[in-house]
Design an enzyme around this catalytic site. Structure first.
Site, mmCIF file in Angstrom:
data_model
loop_
_atom_site.group_PDB
_atom_site.id
_atom_site.type_symbol
_atom_site.label_atom_id
_atom_site.label_comp_id
_atom_site.label_asym_id
_atom_site.label_seq_id
_atom_site.Cartn_x
_atom_site.Cartn_y
_atom_site.Cartn_z
ATOM 1 N N ASP A 133 0.861 -1.168 0.000
ATOM 2 C CA ASP A 133 0.000 0.000 0.000
ATOM 3 C C ASP A 133 0.905 1.227 0.000
ATOM 4 O OD1 ASP A 133 -2.022 1.795 0.187
ATOM 5 O OD2 ASP A 133 -2.823 1.087 2.093
ATOM 6 N N ASP A 166 -7.737 -4.550 4.166
ATOM 7 C CA ASP A 166 -6.561 -5.326 3.760
ATOM 8 C C ASP A 166 -6.536 -6.720 4.366
ATOM 9 O OD1 ASP A 166 -5.413 -3.180 2.296
ATOM 10 O OD2 ASP A 166 -4.742 -2.277 4.169
ATOM 11 N N ASP A 192 -2.764 -1.978 6.226
ATOM 12 C CA ASP A 192 -2.984 -1.454 7.570
ATOM 13 C C ASP A 192 -4.460 -1.344 7.935
ATOM 14 O OD1 ASP A 192 -3.710 0.575 5.876
ATOM 15 O OD2 ASP A 192 -2.277 2.053 6.639
#
Length: 920
Positions: free
Chosen positions: A340, A654, A650
């Site tokens: 990410d 996810d 995070d």
């Protein structure tokens, strides 16, 4: 119109499309009333139909079952059977020792896997809160689990959204959805209708369970509760995920099955031939058990666990916490890292980098919210020197507007700076501070009289200030301000006619760099004006300038990306942010494939066929605005191509992808509890550079594991060959089953564990990833093991037969055979360690110093002491059927160290430690 999300089918897209319905249509869907709410009777009825607003999940396996499942391993079957045979024959001591070994190995596995998988329980916490709800025209404060579809919920700043809501009313409502969508800044909400195919991250008329209200107020109707919420769908996806094995566990499983079949075949063959030659059942049972025990590397599971645990400690010192031991080695096999953008590759702090004011461009240095940095004029594409004689008028006015038309503040904690409020506003304050403009001083000189908070309907914020002459400052989107401006400030600070095309060109220039652009304007209010209305700024604004900001890449993360690419690892960015921002970050960091930065949005992926999607997944390096299900799809697609995938994340969104990935990596500082519990590894500093360090450590662990296998298995090979040949030719066994267990457990672990402390070899990050498809014993390693096994067989058999013929004492002969084997193992251990390689290099004058290896020396000394105890202590003589040795006999046991030296050199030539480097 009637729609019911609670009984949805995965194939019915309409069930998810509340964002495309008007407020009236949604209210009708749930037979509710926006002003009155539900009646108690209706609430009770819906409880029965939909249940509580709580996530439902499957209970985990009980501890006793998890422990018993540790015995469900092929190699332990053989040991359990061998122990049973010994018990039947009355050798209870031998049986107890063999069974003890199996219990030790099972305990190690149980401890390794006993960490609670609490991701689903963490998801429950994300929706458990209290909420204001409208029922029978009364506002009640109730637990979130009491909500039902159709309830009218009232939202205020600081609230956690308790269920999925279709918004009915908003007032300056901003929602932090980063945990669900990956969007790095709060989202401004509205009640406008949206198209059916609007991505989750852009559904501005919806508020989803688990997100937070950061500003404003709102009212919404509950459209989904419990497992039917977006968070609930993630929960179910996680529940349905299988716990994928790592390359190491797959290789060990295959190795164990192969060894099981080989041992059973040899044991059966040995037992049958022995009986056919007239040997007794008792002798052949002893020989068969000894063969089975010798062929199994009992110490290997313990050595693997210890080696992985040491790798865990090394990684912890480099900001990577490992939650699941096999993930240590899996990192060394990683071929793709999906990261990410927010926080991992970037600073996770918005930073102003470019300013356009007075028809000039300015560069702002520094990063994050720290006031360290400078503002300088860009001339001929290059930044100049900082201003010493004061700021240009247009630049100063633009910065002042940003710092006063602002509801946030910066906070310093030690050396760290953070924002209290909106990240975008924090960036504006920091930019002004770099030009020596103080927020507190300006607020004192120009106190605020009134303000208009940001509203998504208007796309701007405005403030009125009392000065020598009152002034209005406005900040907002470029589109909303340009339409209200008629003039602008030029490079000399004079008011001139607006140049829309010039401003649009400046916006495009900044946008191409991935910058988020805010516009600033001012206006002189009426005399004695003390309040501010929207009508006051409809026209007549003076354009001051633009400020372009971005969450900048971490410098150390850029270096880490390059290191990963040099190590043959592809880096891909999978994010919920805008595609232009993500592409710009990728370019800055060098995330590319064949010199190109191919970027795709979630909507594009959704419309692709399987063949196109497969090609895109291979060639693309940036995937923006992807939904949680698409993140999971991308990971699965990469795995289907044989890739070993490390995935960072995070947020709640996810979690399924983290659980599916071969190595799930969560953020330890800024991540959600859900993500942390789903991951195999946590980054304590939320930094991509720590992933690169962990990959390096993972490769070192694999390298050391390979050394351990190369050291352990030749002993098993030599023992097995000795026992097999002795049984087939009706000779006395040179080594007994209990003595085999001593060698395989005590001696092997003592001498092998130091290999786990071996440092990384030079150039380990210039080598390709460990081949996950390569068997645990590749051809070169198998040849090495076979060669050394033959040497060990000759050694054991030769020393045993010679001693037995010269002394006539079979117990002494067995003891000397074991001690001679251990002595030769010391030389072999040095040959595969970096200490031995360093010694050889110095002897050949290829190195000037010998590396220090205190743990290896300690391991060798400990092994020597244990072997002395093994043969010289009466208790051990009784337990293991050994005999004390004389000094002359000890000297004879040391002689095999000499022929082991050329044998070790031959093994080194067969299977050298160097690996191929990555092709440029």
């Amino acid at each position: 119109m009637s729609v019911n999300l609670q009984s949805h089918s995965d194939t019915d897209e309409q069930l998810y499309s509340y964002h495309q319905l008007s407020e009236r249509e949604v209210i009708e869907c749930f037979s509710s009333d926006a002003e009155k709410g539900l009646s108690p009777e209706e609430v009770a009825s819906r409880y029965e139909k939909y249940g509580w607003n709580e996530l439902q999940f499957k209970p985990g396996k009980p501890a006793w079952l998890r422990f018993l499942l540790q015995f469900h391993q092929p190699l332990l079957y053989i040991l359990l059977l061998a122990g049973a045979i010994k018990a039947i024959l009355g050798s209870w001591t031998n049986a107890a020792v063999i069974w003890g070994v199996t219990v030790i190995n099972a305990t190690i596995g149980y401890v390794q896997e006993s960490q609670a998988e609490g991701a689903i329980a963490s998801l429950v916490k994300t929706v458990t809160t209290e909420v204001n709800v409208l029922r029978e025209r009364q506002t009640l404060r109730i637990p979130s689990q009491d909500l039902v579809p159709g309830d009218i919920v009232l939202l205020a700043s600081g609230d956690k959204v308790p269920a999925d809501l279709r918004l009915l009313k908003v007032r300056n409502l901003q929602v932090d959805e980063s945990a669900l969508t990956g969007e790095s800044v709060p989202v401004n909400k509205s009640i406008q209708l949206l198209s059916p195919d609007t991505p989750l991250a852009e559904r501005t008329n919806m508020a989803y369970a688990g997100s937070f209200i950061t500003f404003g107020q709102g009212k919404g109707i509950v459209v989904a509760t419990a497992n039917e919420t977006e968070v609930g769908q993630i929960s179910q996806a996680m529940e349905n995920r299988v716990n994928l094995s790592t390359p190491l566990t797959r290789k060990f499983a295959k190795f164990s099955r192969t060894l099981l079949y080989a041992v059973l075949t040899l044991a059966t063959l040995t037992f049958t031939i022995g009986l056919g030659q007239g040997e007794s059942w008792l002798y052949m049972f002893e020989a068969t058990v000894a063969l089975a025990v010798s062929a199994i590397p009992e110490g290997l599971p313990a050595v693997v666990t210890i080696t992985l645990a040491i790798g865990v400690n090394r990684m912890a010192r480099r900001h990577a916490i490992i939650r699941k031991l096999p993930a240590v080695e899996a990192l060394g096999s990683a071929t793709v890292i999906c990261s990410d953008k927010t926080g991992t590759l970037t600073e996770n702090q918005m930073t102003v980098q470019k300013i356009y004011a007075g028809e000039e461009y300015y560069e702002v240095t520094g990063s994050g919210y720290s006031p360290k940095g400078e503002v300088s004029l860009i001339t001929n594409g290059q930044p100049g020197s900082p201003f010493e004689d004061g700021l240009p008028a247009a630049l100063e006015e633009c910065l002042v507007a940003g710092i006063l038309c602002n509801d946030s503040q910066l906070k310093q904690t030690g050396e760290d700076w953070s924002v209290v409020g909106d990240p975008t506003e924090g960036a504006l304050i920091a930019a002004a501070a770099k030009a020596s403009l103080s927020q507190s001083s300006l607020a004192t000189l120009k106190p605020r009289l009134d303000s208009i908070p940001f509203e998504s309907q208007y796309q701007y914020m405005a403030t009125l200030h009392d000065m020598a002459s009152p002034v209005i400052f406005v900040k907002g989107s470029v589109e909303s301000l340009i339409s209200r401006c008629s003039q602008m400030v030029d490079c000399h600070g004079r008011i001139t006619a607006l140049q829309p095309q010039q401003i649009e060109q400046a916006v495009e220039t900044m946008a191409e760099q991935g910058l988020r652009v805010l516009a600033f304007a001012t206006k002189e209010p009426l005399a004695h004006q003390h309040s501010l209305e929207h009508e006051d700024i409809e026209t007549g604004l003076v354009f001051l300038g633009l400020q372009g900001m971005i969450d900048p890449p971490r410098p150390e993360a850029i270096a880490a990306v390059h290191a990963c690419q040099a190590a043959g690892i592809d880096v891909k960015m999978i994010t919920g942010d805008h595609i232009s921002t993500a592409r710009a970050i990728a370019k800055r960091m060098g995330i590319q494939r064949s010199g190109q930065v191919l970027a795709f949005e979630g909507q594009q992926l959704k419309q692709m066929g399987d063949r196109d999607l497969a090609q895109v997944i291979e060639d693309g390096v940036v995937f923006a605005r992807v939904a949680p299900a698409q993140k999971l799809q991308l990971v699965e697609a990469l795995q289907s191509r044989g890739e070993i995938v490390a995935m960072t994340g995070d947020g709640v969104n996810d979690a399924p992808a983290l659980k599916q990935a071969d190595i799930g990596i969560a953020m330890g500082k800024g991540g959600t509890e859900v993500a942390r519990e789903s991951a195999d590894m946590l980054l304590t500093d939320d930094n991509f550079a720590s992933i690169e360090a962990a990959v390096e450590e993972g490769r070192t662990v694999y390298q050391n594991l390979r050394k351990a296998i190369a050291f352990l298995l030749p002993v098993n090979g030599g023992e097995s060959m000795t026992i097999l040949i002795s049984a087939l030719f009706a000779r006395d066994l040179p080594i007994l089953s209990l003595q085999v267990l001593w060698l395989n457990m005590i001696n092997s672990i003592t001498m092998t564990v130091p290999l786990a402390f071996e440092p990384k070899s030079q150039g380990i990050m210039q080598q390709p990833p460990n081949n996950s498809h390569e068997p645990l014993l590749n051809r070169k390693l198998l040849t090495r093991i076979l060669a050394v096994s033959i040497f060990n067989w000759i050694l054991i058999f030769g020393v045993f037969e010679w001693t037995k013929s010269t002394t006539g004492d079979i117990t002494v002969a067995r003891t000397m055979a074991i001690q001679a084997l251990v002595a030769a193992r010391i030389i072999y251990l040095l040959s595969i360690s970096q200490l031995g390689i360093s010694l050889a290099a110095c002897l050949r004058r290829r190195a000037t110093s010998i590396i220090k290896a205190p743990i290896l020396i300690i391991g060798i000394l400990a092994a020597v002491i244990l072997q002395i105890v093994f043969s010289q202590w009466g208790v051990m003589n009784t337990l293991f059927e050994t005999a004390p040795l004389t000094l002359n006999q000890w000297f004879v046991c040391l002689l095999p160290m000499l022929p082991m030296i050329p044998m070790a050199i031959l093994a080194h030539l067969i299977d050298p430690p160097q690996a191929k480097t990555v092709a440029n």
